[in-house]
Enzyme design. Sequence first.
Site, short mmCIF file in Angstrom:
data_model
loop_
_atom_site.label_atom_id
_atom_site.label_comp_id
_atom_site.label_asym_id
_atom_site.label_seq_id
_atom_site.Cartn_x
_atom_site.Cartn_y
_atom_site.Cartn_z
N CYS A 81 0.86 -1.17 -0.05
CA CYS A 81 -0.10 -0.02 0.06
C CYS A 81 0.93 1.13 -0.21
O CYS A 81 1.58 1.55 1.00
CB CYS A 81 -0.93 -0.13 1.29
SG CYS A 81 -1.73 1.67 1.38
N GLU A 124 -4.43 -8.69 -2.95
CA GLU A 124 -4.41 -8.64 -1.57
C GLU A 124 -3.79 -7.35 -1.22
O GLU A 124 -2.93 -7.06 -1.75
CB GLU A 124 -4.06 -9.85 -0.97
CG GLU A 124 -4.03 -9.82 0.66
CD GLU A 124 -2.52 -9.77 1.24
OE1 GLU A 124 -2.73 -9.99 2.52
OE2 GLU A 124 -1.77 -9.67 0.64
N ARG A 171 -6.49 -11.24 11.54
CA ARG A 171 -5.66 -10.75 10.32
C ARG A 171 -6.89 -10.08 9.36
O ARG A 171 -7.46 -10.84 9.11
CB ARG A 171 -4.79 -11.72 9.51
CG ARG A 171 -3.75 -10.61 8.94
CD ARG A 171 -2.57 -11.85 8.13
NE ARG A 171 -1.70 -10.86 7.55
CZ ARG A 171 -0.32 -10.79 8.11
NH1 ARG A 171 -0.29 -10.71 9.50
NH2 ARG A 171 0.60 -10.44 7.48
N ARG A 173 -7.50 -7.85 5.95
CA ARG A 173 -7.01 -7.77 4.58
C ARG A 173 -8.22 -7.58 3.78
O ARG A 173 -9.21 -8.16 3.79
CB ARG A 173 -5.83 -8.55 4.05
CG ARG A 173 -4.75 -8.92 5.16
CD ARG A 173 -3.91 -7.61 4.74
NE ARG A 173 -2.58 -7.63 5.67
CZ ARG A 173 -2.35 -7.31 6.80
NH1 ARG A 173 -3.20 -6.71 7.65
NH2 ARG A 173 -1.12 -7.53 7.20
#
Length: 413
Positions: A81, A124, A171, A173
């Site tokens: 990102c 992802e 987690r 995502r």
Amino acid sequence: MQQLEVCELFAGVGGFRLGLEKTGRYNIVWSNQWEPSTKTQHASMVYEARFGAKNHSNANIEDVPTSEIPDHDILVGGFPCQDYSVATTLKNSKGLIGKKGVLWWSIHRILSEKKNKPKYLFLENVDRLLKSPSTQRGRDFAVMLRSLSNLGYAVEWRVINAAEYGMPQRRRRVFFLAYHKSTAIFEALQDSNPSDWVLSDGTIASTFPVEHHKKVFHSLELEEDLASLSEHFNAEKGPSPFLNSGVCVEGRVVTLKTKPVYDGPRAVLGDVLENGSADPSLFIHEESLPKWEYLKGSKKEIRKTKAGFEYKYSEGSMMFPDAINQPSRTIITGEGGKSPSRFKHVVQTSKGPRRLSPVELERLNMFPDNHTFLEGISDTKRAFFMGNALVVGIVEKIGAALFHKIDQVEKQF
Ligand SMILES: C[S@@+](CC[C@H](N)C(=O)[O-])C[C@H]1O[C@@H](n2cnc3c(N)ncnc32)[C@H](O)[C@@H]1O
């Protein structure tokens, strides 16, 4: 349809590959992994040790000519990102000026240059992408969605927290599937009611069920010119319009707030702990315990910046040791190593508190035991790999659902 041919970018130690291969429906024909910050290419070494060096590239993806990448049905990868702003478009071409080092533009370049474009994408990212940058919330995601529209892809996305579907780690995502306009799924999505796609008819909904949360939704149109979109998107500095689920077809976005529907078994941190005696280096020595307790504890204190400015700092406490009857927190890249830390996991054992072993970290991501074990690779590196990786069980489920969807929808058309 026998198997889909896959190209795996930003492969790390191969989380996507493991998940997809488990379904028996995918064949990895090319992979790429290059770590910019180190000379020794540890992740690539592990990847080659597990899957072989054939068709694996260990080069900066920005320097890999598209002609070296074989044709494939599906492009997959977890890319960083970063700032996706577009300075300007080149006048007479489809060329864009994205910043050097910003890896979204490497994916973009491959998709633009490939004559036989992959029919599907499976990507992802951290969920922060939906809200970044802080000065223009949602801009980067808008640029990404619109650039995929311009390249001929429709997208569905969902933020998934693995623990909410019974997996051992919390987690969170964002996962995207994109369908090229030459596919039957593109047409099916284009003809569908977007909310129905997100809530029930889409690929992700078929394997990770959700319900609409408080009927919250937005729809918006993304302008086609990327440079202008990048400059103007949310210039009024409101919150990001992108919610945790959505679709985008030809620049038209429908996004919904959804919540998971799941009542199956739930794995917890205790389930992944290794039996028997743990490596002595994992135990927390009594003399360092106060430092751990301080870092994990709540605090309100005055701190100084490097430039000497004083500011008030406060944070709440973390559970210490970690609860073993719940899923773990998110593994981060700094999880390994002896030094006390607020974020590393610590479990209480009959022999005292200790950190998690490399195998336990692998299990939290649903990797096979010792996947990252290799002569010359330290435990700290192994922890780093798992901090960068993903929960394999999610990839496996979405991969299986995608294959099924393709099979089903292609037959209908
Ligand atoms: C978020 S991680 C993906 C991890 C992977 N999904 C896994 O299961 O291990 C991103 C990966 O991209 C790699 N990377 C960063 N810059 C790169 C570049 N310029 N070219 C190729 N790979 C790069 C990093 O080394 C890292 O392994």
